[in-house]
Scaffold this motif. Structure first.
Motif, mmCIF file in Angstrom:
data_model
loop_
_atom_site.group_PDB
_atom_site.id
_atom_site.type_symbol
_atom_site.label_atom_id
_atom_site.label_comp_id
_atom_site.label_asym_id
_atom_site.label_seq_id
_atom_site.Cartn_x
_atom_site.Cartn_y
_atom_site.Cartn_z
ATOM 1 N N HIS A 1 113.155 111.129 100.141
ATOM 2 C CA HIS A 1 111.741 110.765 100.077
ATOM 3 C C HIS A 1 111.472 109.825 98.916
ATOM 4 O O HIS A 1 112.193 109.821 97.911
ATOM 5 N N SER B 1 107.478 110.895 94.230
ATOM 6 C CA SER B 1 106.251 111.669 94.447
ATOM 7 C C SER B 1 105.431 111.809 93.176
ATOM 8 O O SER B 1 105.918 111.623 92.067
ATOM 9 N N ARG C 1 102.713 117.619 97.713
ATOM 10 C CA ARG C 1 102.681 116.474 96.802
ATOM 11 C C ARG C 1 102.805 115.149 97.543
ATOM 12 O O ARG C 1 103.688 114.966 98.370
ATOM 13 N N LEU D 1 102.985 110.704 97.585
ATOM 14 C CA LEU D 1 103.746 109.687 96.868
ATOM 15 C C LEU D 1 102.937 109.174 95.682
ATOM 16 O O LEU D 1 101.710 109.124 95.741
ATOM 17 N N GLY E 1 106.335 105.174 94.467
ATOM 18 C CA GLY E 1 106.773 105.560 95.808
ATOM 19 C C GLY E 1 106.082 104.750 96.885
ATOM 20 O O GLY E 1 106.711 104.319 97.858
ATOM 21 N N ARG F 1 105.662 114.297 101.045
ATOM 22 C CA ARG F 1 106.373 113.127 100.526
ATOM 23 C C ARG F 1 107.517 112.689 101.443
ATOM 24 O O ARG F 1 107.765 111.502 101.606
ATOM 25 N N THR G 1 107.476 109.282 103.967
ATOM 26 C CA THR G 1 108.604 108.354 103.896
ATOM 27 C C THR G 1 109.189 108.119 105.290
ATOM 28 O O THR G 1 109.474 106.977 105.675
#
Length: 165
Positions: free
Chosen positions: A9, A12, A24, A26, A30, A58, A62
């Protein structure tokens, strides 16, 4: 031949302490790295047959970003609860259960399990898979459940800072 893309990912955020680890989002880095890495993957012209992700915010964000960059819809990303902070052996089990008509599969999740899976499955050794990094491993097999310890060959390794000057 089977190809496995292992993708951690994107970075975060810890700015909202009231959110659980699972929730959580990004952070700014991120959000910047994700489209860059997704574009890099798209530029390789790999046909990814399945996107399988941890459902943590997260990781799923992604996965969706990569899927969309490759022309897939958000709904095509498969969520597997067992990938949330999965061990290498759990990741291996998820991969073994992939339908064999999928030749290239992208798995999205978390460390340390992803790094351990790369070290377990391939000829490539990593101390740590960076956030938003992509490691591609190919196997000379016909069925996903035929993957054996260290039989994969790395064909791709890219991460956000690899092209920064």
């Amino acid at each position: 031949m089977k190809r496995l893309l292992i993708i951690r990912h994107a970075k975060s955020s810890w700015d909202q302490p009231h959110l659980s680890d699972f929730e959580r989002p990004l952070n700014n880095r991120g959000k910047r790295d994700l489209p860059d890495m997704a574009t890099r993957l798209a530029d390789l012209d790999l046909k990814v047959d399945a996107f399988i992700s941890s459902p943590a915010n997260r990781a799923l964000t992604t996965a969706i970003g990569h899927a969309k960059a490759l022309g897939y819809k958000e709904e095509q990303v498969i969520q597997k609860r067992e990938l949330y902070h999965a061990s290498a052996s759990t990741i291996r089990k998820v991969v073994a259960d992939v339908e064999d008509w999928h030749d290239t599969v992208a798995i999205f999740g978390h460390n340390p399990g992803l790094t351990d899976a790369i070290n377990d499955l391939s000829n490539f050794y990593l101390d740590n898979l960076p956030t938003c990094a992509i490691c591609g491993i190919e196997f000379e097999i016909d069925k996903w459940n035929e993957i054996l310890h260290r039989t994969g060959r790395k064909f791709l390794y890219d991460f956000p800072k690899s092209r920064k000057f």
